[in-house]
Design a protein around this motif. Structure first.
Motif, PDB file in Angstrom:
ATOM      1  N   GLN A 350     109.691  94.377 146.959  1.00  0.00           N
ATOM      2  CA  GLN A 350     109.108  93.942 145.540  1.00  0.00           C
ATOM      3  C   GLN A 350     110.330  93.869 144.573  1.00  0.00           C
ATOM      4  O   GLN A 350     111.216  94.742 144.425  1.00  0.00           O
ATOM      5  N   CYS A 351     109.985  92.970 143.731  1.00  0.00           N
ATOM      6  CA  CYS A 351     110.961  92.672 142.580  1.00  0.00           C
ATOM      7  C   CYS A 351     110.719  93.517 141.452  1.00  0.00           C
ATOM      8  O   CYS A 351     109.594  93.495 140.814  1.00  0.00           O
ATOM      9  N   SER A 352     111.576  94.255 140.856  1.00  0.00           N
ATOM     10  CA  SER A 352     111.148  95.392 139.817  1.00  0.00           C
ATOM     11  C   SER A 352     111.081  94.417 138.512  1.00  0.00           C
ATOM     12  O   SER A 352     110.925  94.954 137.464  1.00  0.00           O
ATOM     13  N   ASP A 353     111.928  93.124 138.465  1.00  0.00           N
ATOM     14  CA  ASP A 353     111.615  92.404 137.119  1.00  0.00           C
ATOM     15  C   ASP A 353     110.387  91.633 137.248  1.00  0.00           C
ATOM     16  O   ASP A 353     109.591  91.796 136.127  1.00  0.00           O
ATOM     17  N   CYS A 354     109.881  90.800 138.243  1.00  0.00           N
ATOM     18  CA  CYS A 354     108.874  90.179 137.948  1.00  0.00           C
ATOM     19  C   CYS A 354     107.411  90.478 138.878  1.00  0.00           C
ATOM     20  O   CYS A 354     106.530  89.807 138.866  1.00  0.00           O
ATOM     21  N   GLY A 355     107.830  91.190 139.873  1.00  0.00           N
ATOM     22  CA  GLY A 355     106.721  91.827 140.792  1.00  0.00           C
ATOM     23  C   GLY A 355     106.747  91.179 141.896  1.00  0.00           C
ATOM     24  O   GLY A 355     105.606  91.376 142.754  1.00  0.00           O
ATOM     25  N   PHE A 356     107.373  90.252 142.004  1.00  0.00           N
ATOM     26  CA  PHE A 356     107.249  89.499 143.342  1.00  0.00           C
ATOM     27  C   PHE A 356     107.531  90.107 144.330  1.00  0.00           C
ATOM     28  O   PHE A 356     108.061  91.359 144.586  1.00  0.00           O
ATOM     29  N   ARG A 357     106.368  90.002 145.498  1.00  0.00           N
ATOM     30  CA  ARG A 357     106.279  90.914 146.799  1.00  0.00           C
ATOM     31  C   ARG A 357     106.587  89.924 147.837  1.00  0.00           C
ATOM     32  O   ARG A 357     106.241  88.804 148.037  1.00  0.00           O
ATOM     33  N   ARG A 364     118.430  87.353 145.798  1.00  0.00           N
ATOM     34  CA  ARG A 364     118.256  86.706 144.797  1.00  0.00           C
ATOM     35  C   ARG A 364     116.617  86.528 144.756  1.00  0.00           C
ATOM     36  O   ARG A 364     116.169  85.969 145.607  1.00  0.00           O
ATOM     37  N   CYS A 365     115.997  87.121 143.668  1.00  0.00           N
ATOM     38  CA  CYS A 365     114.469  87.094 143.665  1.00  0.00           C
ATOM     39  C   CYS A 365     114.137  85.748 143.665  1.00  0.00           C
ATOM     40  O   CYS A 365     114.364  84.738 142.815  1.00  0.00           O
ATOM     41  N   PRO A 366     113.131  85.072 144.670  1.00  0.00           N
ATOM     42  CA  PRO A 366     112.514  83.747 144.368  1.00  0.00           C
ATOM     43  C   PRO A 366     111.705  83.410 143.326  1.00  0.00           C
ATOM     44  O   PRO A 366     111.399  82.496 143.034  1.00  0.00           O
ATOM     45  N   GLY A 367     111.116  84.592 142.893  1.00  0.00           N
ATOM     46  CA  GLY A 367     109.913  84.512 141.693  1.00  0.00           C
ATOM     47  C   GLY A 367     110.935  84.385 140.398  1.00  0.00           C
ATOM     48  O   GLY A 367     110.617  83.519 139.899  1.00  0.00           O
ATOM     49  N   CYS A 368     111.919  85.237 139.957  1.00  0.00           N
ATOM     50  CA  CYS A 368     112.527  85.055 138.725  1.00  0.00           C
ATOM     51  C   CYS A 368     113.927  84.723 138.752  1.00  0.00           C
ATOM     52  O   CYS A 368     114.457  84.447 137.650  1.00  0.00           O
ATOM     53  N   GLY A 369     114.424  84.642 139.868  1.00  0.00           N
ATOM     54  CA  GLY A 369     116.083  84.090 139.920  1.00  0.00           C
ATOM     55  C   GLY A 369     117.027  85.235 139.835  1.00  0.00           C
ATOM     56  O   GLY A 369     118.241  85.024 139.769  1.00  0.00           O
ATOM     57  N   ASP A 372     119.753  91.058 143.092  1.00  0.00           N
ATOM     58  CA  ASP A 372     119.456  92.510 143.250  1.00  0.00           C
ATOM     59  C   ASP A 372     118.260  93.400 142.579  1.00  0.00           C
ATOM     60  O   ASP A 372     118.120  94.388 142.532  1.00  0.00           O
ATOM     61  N   THR A 373     117.241  92.474 142.336  1.00  0.00           N
ATOM     62  CA  THR A 373     116.224  93.344 141.929  1.00  0.00           C
ATOM     63  C   THR A 373     115.003  93.092 142.778  1.00  0.00           C
ATOM     64  O   THR A 373     113.925  93.998 142.717  1.00  0.00           O
ATOM     65  N   VAL A 374     115.097  92.636 144.051  1.00  0.00           N
ATOM     66  CA  VAL A 374     114.083  92.785 144.884  1.00  0.00           C
ATOM     67  C   VAL A 374     114.619  93.949 145.651  1.00  0.00           C
ATOM     68  O   VAL A 374     115.721  93.967 146.153  1.00  0.00           O
TER      69      VAL A 374
HETATM   70 ZN   LIG Z   1     111.741  88.637 140.421  1.00  0.00          ZN
END
Ligand SMILES: [Zn+2]
Length: 383
Positions: A350-357, A364-369, A372-374
């Motif tokens: 899960q991304c700690s920034d945007c919640g992408f799961r 690199r989070c596919p949700g917020c870009g 290291d946040t996933v």
């Molecule tokens: Zn994200």
């Protein structure tokens, strides 16, 4: 309608201030026509609104601000085809000040970006790198474009420029870009180039756990077990939550290195702490290989009591199936099936920034870009 009202706030703020200023200057009530323009917007008549706001003298800062806000409102609503001509007209207008033209240029670049016209956005952001006020934001936008285009060499150069004008530390980003290039080299089976790029990554950012994950995997592939062990142990110190990603190759390297004492010392270290479920499962398999089923089961039971998880409960229940009396077996099986279903539906990351799961680790989070946040989901429902 509620969303539209929120989007209109910047226009209302700019326009309200404009109307109030006019009223103060001329000692007359606020211009009624301004509200007429807002009415057109509220009644979903954007063309009339654009026409109305277009009558404001473009040379006045207040009028230009109102148009900027109007264009931004259209972009946020996803109507870039309306935003572009409004911002373009301001850029082309010879009456507006240099500062206002820069404002309009930046917004126009964002319109092109939102429209997916990255070449045009890039060209305008590049112009703005010469503007002291906009240089940091322009370099940052250019950096995001390089990332989106996966042009990692360009991203490295752009990040350095962004850092120079903004003072932002970008070493972790540059290390990731080297890792991306190393990944490409590894896919092309150029191990020497990949290792050289990973060296650059760890020199740029000594905390770059990703580079060590990749380096360890490459070393294992090349049968360099000592390097693999050393790199994986660095990951363990840098980001212990990445243990599920490295535990299997680390055990493989320890096993193939042929140093039984080191392998057993490592298992003892794992026994003495709380572990993620995949670490428990992989260690159990290694203990079974070394010391037999009974030892492995004792370790497993001890560990899942220390750190309970749904995955642990499911596997423990599966282990009990064979030992259950025939009359009980059906019930245990039903429980295992239910736990299978519950575990299957839980995201592993899960991304700690945007919640992408998701079910795989993204650097690199596919949700917020963000980088290291996933992260691995830790706890009873995760690892
Ligand atoms: Zn994200």
């Amino acid at each position: 309608m509620l969303n539209l009202l929120w989007l209109l706030l910047p226009v209302a703020a700019a326009g309200g201030w404009f109307a109030a200023r006019r009223a103060t200057a001329r000692d007359t009530p606020p211009a009624f026509n301004y509200y007429q323009g807002l009415n057109y917007l509220l009644n979903e008549q954007p063309d009339k609104a654009v026409e109305w706001f277009g009558e404001l003298s473009p040379g006045e800062k207040d009028a230009a601000d109102t148009r900027l806000a109007l264009g931004n409102m259209f972009r946020r609503r996803g109507e870039v085809e309306r935003a572009i001509p409004i911002h373009q007209a301001l850029v082309d207008n010879t009456e507006v000040s240099d500062d206002l033209r820069a404002d309009a240029l930046f917004e126009l670049a964002r319109d092109f970006e939102a429209a997916g016209l990255f070449d045009r956005a890039e060209s305008l952001f590049t112009q703005l790198t010469n503007n002291e006020r906009y240089a940091p934001r322009a370099w940052q936008s250019l950096l995001l474009i390089s990332e989106r285009e996966r042009d990692w060499d360009k991203a490295i150069e752009t990040a350095a420029s962004y850092s120079r004008v903004s003072g932002t530390d970008v070493n972790n980003l540059i290390a990731h870009y080297h890792c991306e290039l190393a990944d490409i080299a590894a896919q092309q089976e150029d191990v020497a180039a990949a290792v050289s790029l990973l060296q650059k990554a760890t020199t740029t950012d000594t905390d770059c756990a990703r580079a060590n994950v990749m380096w360890g995997a490459l070393a294992l592939q090349e049968h360099d077990y000592q390097t693999a062990i050393e790199r994986f142990e660095r990951v363990e110190k840098q980001r212990p939550e990445l243990m599920p990603e490295i535990i299997k190759p680390l055990f493989t390297a320890l096993d193939l290195a042929g140093d039984q004492a080191a392998l057993r010392a490592y298992i003892d270290r794992i026994k003495g702490r709380f572990n993620a479920y995949s670490v428990i499962k992989t260690t159990r398999a290694m203990i079974e290989k070394l010391d037999g089923r009974a030892e492995a089961d004792d370790f497993f039971k001890d560990q899942i009591v220390k750190r309970p998880s749904l995955k642990g409960l499911r596997d423990w229940a599966r282990g009990q199936l064979a030992k259950s009396p025939p009359a009980e077996r059906e019930k245990v099986e039903a429980m295992c099936d239910m736990l299978d279903q519950v575990v299957k539906d839980k995201p592993g990351f899960q991304c700690s920034d945007c919640g992408f799961r998701g079910s795989t680790l993204y650097w690199r989070c596919p949700g917020c870009g963000h980088w290291d946040t996933v992260q691995t989901v830790i706890g009873a429902e995760g690892e």
